[in-house]
Design a protein around this motif. Structure first.
Motif, PDB file in Angstrom:
ATOM      1  N   ARG A  51       5.352   1.738   6.928  1.00 54.71           N
ATOM      2  CA  ARG A  51       4.387   0.767   6.329  1.00 54.71           C
ATOM      3  C   ARG A  51       4.544   0.210   6.121  1.00 54.71           C
ATOM      4  NH1 ARG A  51       0.134   1.295   2.138  1.00 54.71           N
ATOM      5  NH2 ARG A  51       0.774   0.018   0.508  1.00 54.71           N
ATOM      6  N   ASN A  55       4.311  -4.387   1.529  1.00 59.45           N
ATOM      7  CA  ASN A  55       2.829  -3.982   1.035  1.00 59.45           C
ATOM      8  C   ASN A  55       3.147  -3.035   0.148  1.00 59.45           C
ATOM      9  OD1 ASN A  55       0.000  -2.809   1.121  1.00 59.45           O
ATOM     10  ND2 ASN A  55       0.104  -1.834   2.827  1.00 59.45           N
ATOM     11  N   PRO A  56       3.239  -2.725  -1.593  1.00 58.14           N
ATOM     12  CA  PRO A  56       3.164  -2.291  -2.647  1.00 58.14           C
ATOM     13  C   PRO A  56       2.224  -1.170  -2.714  1.00 58.14           C
ATOM     14  CG  PRO A  56       1.488  -4.006  -3.612  1.00 58.14           C
ATOM     15  CD  PRO A  56       2.025  -4.106  -1.937  1.00 58.14           C
ATOM     16  N   THR A 110       3.772  -7.053 -11.188  1.00 61.74           N
ATOM     17  CA  THR A 110       2.646  -6.332 -11.012  1.00 61.74           C
ATOM     18  C   THR A 110       2.929  -5.620 -10.450  1.00 61.74           C
ATOM     19  OG1 THR A 110       1.132  -6.730  -9.940  1.00 61.74           O
ATOM     20  CG2 THR A 110       1.108  -8.200 -11.625  1.00 61.74           C
ATOM     21  N   PRO A 135       1.010   6.541  -1.676  1.00 66.22           N
ATOM     22  CA  PRO A 135       0.747   5.066  -0.360  1.00 66.22           C
ATOM     23  C   PRO A 135      -0.657   6.170  -0.086  1.00 66.22           C
ATOM     24  CG  PRO A 135       2.237   5.662   0.770  1.00 66.22           C
ATOM     25  CD  PRO A 135       2.343   6.048  -0.530  1.00 66.22           C
ATOM     26  N   SER A 136      -1.600   5.711   0.477  1.00 70.21           N
ATOM     27  CA  SER A 136      -2.339   7.319   1.412  1.00 70.21           C
ATOM     28  C   SER A 136      -1.839   7.771   1.931  1.00 70.21           C
ATOM     29  CB  SER A 136      -3.715   6.692   2.012  1.00 70.21           C
ATOM     30  OG  SER A 136      -3.337   5.054   2.886  1.00 70.21           O
ATOM     31  N   ILE A 176      -9.716  -0.935  -6.742  1.00 70.29           N
ATOM     32  CA  ILE A 176      -8.373  -1.404  -7.745  1.00 70.29           C
ATOM     33  C   ILE A 176      -9.079  -2.765  -8.290  1.00 70.29           C
ATOM     34  CG2 ILE A 176      -6.236  -2.586  -7.223  1.00 70.29           C
ATOM     35  CD1 ILE A 176      -5.761  -0.792  -4.455  1.00 70.29           C
ATOM     36  N   ARG A 188     -10.315  -4.277  -4.062  1.00 68.79           N
ATOM     37  CA  ARG A 188     -10.885  -2.925  -3.585  1.00 68.79           C
ATOM     38  C   ARG A 188     -12.060  -2.844  -4.078  1.00 68.79           C
ATOM     39  NH1 ARG A 188      -6.560   0.904  -1.086  1.00 68.79           N
ATOM     40  NH2 ARG A 188      -6.428   1.629  -3.170  1.00 68.79           N
ATOM     41  N   ARG A 217      -4.410 -11.884  -3.145  1.00 72.70           N
ATOM     42  CA  ARG A 217      -3.685 -10.872  -4.257  1.00 72.70           C
ATOM     43  C   ARG A 217      -3.415  -9.608  -4.285  1.00 72.70           C
ATOM     44  NH1 ARG A 217      -6.525 -13.845  -9.014  1.00 72.70           N
ATOM     45  NH2 ARG A 217      -6.036 -12.031 -10.171  1.00 72.70           N
ATOM     46  N   SER A 218      -3.453  -9.073  -3.401  1.00 68.37           N
ATOM     47  CA  SER A 218      -3.160  -7.881  -2.965  1.00 68.37           C
ATOM     48  C   SER A 218      -3.003  -7.717  -1.317  1.00 68.37           C
ATOM     49  CB  SER A 218      -4.662  -6.433  -3.203  1.00 68.37           C
ATOM     50  OG  SER A 218      -4.235  -5.817  -3.223  1.00 68.37           O
ATOM     51  N   GLY A 220      -1.638  -5.555   0.830  1.00 71.52           N
ATOM     52  CA  GLY A 220      -1.613  -4.660   1.682  1.00 71.52           C
ATOM     53  C   GLY A 220      -3.095  -4.995   2.487  1.00 71.52           C
ATOM     54  N   LEU A 221      -3.829  -5.987   2.178  1.00 75.17           N
ATOM     55  CA  LEU A 221      -4.987  -6.031   2.918  1.00 75.17           C
ATOM     56  C   LEU A 221      -5.102  -6.559   3.253  1.00 75.17           C
ATOM     57  CD1 LEU A 221      -7.550  -5.825  -0.779  1.00 75.17           C
ATOM     58  CD2 LEU A 221      -6.699  -4.184   0.465  1.00 75.17           C
TER      59      LEU A 221
HETATM   60  P1  AMP Z   1      -2.836   2.628  -0.030  1.00 80.30           P
HETATM   61  O1  AMP Z   1      -1.736   3.296  -1.221  1.00 80.30           O
HETATM   62  O2  AMP Z   1      -2.761   2.529   1.317  1.00 80.30           O
HETATM   63  O3  AMP Z   1      -4.244   2.565  -0.392  1.00 80.30           O
HETATM   64  O4  AMP Z   1      -2.769   1.418  -0.659  1.00 80.30           O
HETATM   65  C1  AMP Z   1      -3.238   0.370  -1.675  1.00 80.30           C
HETATM   66  C2  AMP Z   1      -3.171  -0.977  -2.178  1.00 80.30           C
HETATM   67  O5  AMP Z   1      -2.778  -1.198  -3.368  1.00 80.30           O
HETATM   68  C3  AMP Z   1      -2.304  -1.942  -0.817  1.00 80.30           C
HETATM   69  O6  AMP Z   1      -3.403  -2.108  -0.672  1.00 80.30           O
HETATM   70  C4  AMP Z   1      -1.857  -2.257  -2.239  1.00 80.30           C
HETATM   71  O7  AMP Z   1      -1.897  -4.236  -1.940  1.00 80.30           O
HETATM   72  C5  AMP Z   1      -2.371  -2.569  -3.431  1.00 80.30           C
HETATM   73  N1  AMP Z   1      -1.436  -2.732  -4.322  1.00 80.30           N
HETATM   74  C6  AMP Z   1      -0.705  -2.306  -5.375  1.00 80.30           C
HETATM   75  N2  AMP Z   1      -0.206  -1.995  -5.714  1.00 80.30           N
HETATM   76  C7  AMP Z   1      -0.100  -3.593  -6.082  1.00 80.30           C
HETATM   77  C8  AMP Z   1      -0.175  -5.095  -7.211  1.00 80.30           C
HETATM   78  N3  AMP Z   1       1.162  -5.106  -7.840  1.00 80.30           N
HETATM   79  N4  AMP Z   1      -0.895  -6.153  -6.948  1.00 80.30           N
HETATM   80  C9  AMP Z   1      -2.239  -5.178  -6.158  1.00 80.30           C
HETATM   81  N5  AMP Z   1      -1.893  -4.631  -5.037  1.00 80.30           N
HETATM   82  C10 AMP Z   1      -2.071  -3.803  -5.048  1.00 80.30           C
END
Ligand code: AMP
Ligand code: MG
Length: 315
Positions: A51, A55-56, A110, A135-136, A176, A188, A217-218, A220-221
């Motif tokens: 990962r 990507n948080p 955050t 994460p997943s 989310i 999300r 904003r997010s 990982g997206l």
């Molecule tokens: P996953 O755990 O693979 O489902 O991915 C977790 C998702 O949560 C990712 O797309 C991250 O970008 C999002 N996410 C986690 N923490 C934050 C945060 N502090 N702010 C915005 N998005 C977050």
């Protein structure tokens, strides 16, 4: 590395408490956890999944009181969502407490917080001595794992422990909502729908990805997600499609004959639950093209559309 397979939530938690990386079942998808107080385990988790480090991770807790250990500044909307939807398939982005390491939040101020409802996840998290970043539990970029067997395929030999449970009852990642600003933002879509959120809070804006959005904003997206090896072709109900050599179909309406693999779902819930395992099955059976019916953008259809668009590389 030897991966311990277990059905005991307590044994899995002991491995995590000793600094291990542990996959565990939840109602959304399987998670891959490391204690937020174990920095080496967090690094190992990113390595195991492949990962990107910007990507948080979402922090998982076992009870509502534990939110105070990881986040603060909880406003009225956040409180209302917690009261209505925790425990459950909802992640809230909140102002983080200093004790949450930057490696978990990718340097953001955050933190994403979720309290799963799955009883095995609950038992596991209750035995963990600190909140669990997870994460997943799939290799980065592949469809999320909704059964322990899929986690095993992706991560055997790369993680310390796999806690076996039932297949995920929802099959799509959590909804989310960013509650760190004045107006909540849906980052999300998931099983908690926009309509359900709006029944609890007066206003929510919907984050639509833009290429020029800096920073996202997010974070990982922005990465490719959920993609099977096979190519995805999106189609609408009643659209004229025809089966080709080694092609498959998943959707709500009945397609023409001739697909090598077929999944007709009775409703959107079943579509969401089956989507990722169908993608995985198509890959293991050598399918080249997967026709996927795009549902309408209402209810859980919004989350299914989002995953289909991302899996097909559309956003
Ligand atoms: P996953 O755990 O693979 O489902 O991915 C977790 C998702 O949560 C990712 O797309 C991250 O970008 C999002 N996410 C986690 N923490 C934050 C945060 N502090 N702010 C915005 N998005 C977050
Ligand atoms: Mg993921």
């Amino acid at each position: 590395m030897q991966t311990t397979l277990t059905d005991s939530a307590e044994e899995a938690a002991n491995i995590l408490n000793a600094g291990g990386v542990v996959a565990f079942p939840t109602e959304t998808v399987y998670g891959l956890g490391a204690g937020i107080c174990h920095p080496e385990a967090i690094k190992e988790l990113f390595r195991a999944k492949g990962r990107p480090v910007d990507n948080p991770l979402i922090v998982h807790i076992h009870c509502i009181e534990q939110i105070a250990d990881v986040a603060g500044d909880i406003n009225k909307d956040a409180s209302a969502l917690i009261e209505r939807f925790f425990p459950g398939p909802l992640t809230l982005v909140l102002k983080k407490n200093p004790c949450v390491p930057d490696t978990v939040t990718a340097g953001l101020d955050t933190v994403g917080v979720r309290c799963p409802a799955n009883p095995v996840a609950h038992e596991f998290l209750a035995h963990c001595t600190c909140p669990v970043a997870a994460p997943s539990a799939n290799l980065s970029g592949l469809p999320s794992a909704t059964s322990w067997e899929t986690v095993y395929e992706d991560l055997d030999g790369k993680i310390d422990c796999l806690l076996r449970g039932k297949p995920s009852s929802i099959g799509l990642e959590s909804t989310i909502v960013d509650c760190s600003g004045a107006i909540p933002v849906l980052l999300r879509a998931g099983a908690i729908t926009l309509e359900q959120l709006l029944a609890v809070i007066p206003k929510i804006s919907v984050d639509t990805p833009k290429d020029d959005q800096e920073p996202p904003r997010s974070p990982g997206l922005k990465y490719p997600h959920y993609a099977p090896r096979a190519s995805i072709v999106l189609c609408h109900a009643n659209e004229k499609i025809s089966a080709q050599h080694s092609s498959a179909y998943i959707g709500l309406s009945e397609p023409p004959a001739g697909f090598a693999l077929l999944k007709i779902c009775r409703n959107l819930e079943e579509y969401g639950r089956e989507l990722f395992s169908f993608f995985r099955r198509c890959d293991s059976e050598g399918i080249d093209l997967i026709y996927c019916e795009l549902p309408s953008n209402t209810g859980i259809g919004r989350a299914i559309r989002d995953r289909l668009l991302r899996a097909s590389g559309r956003h």
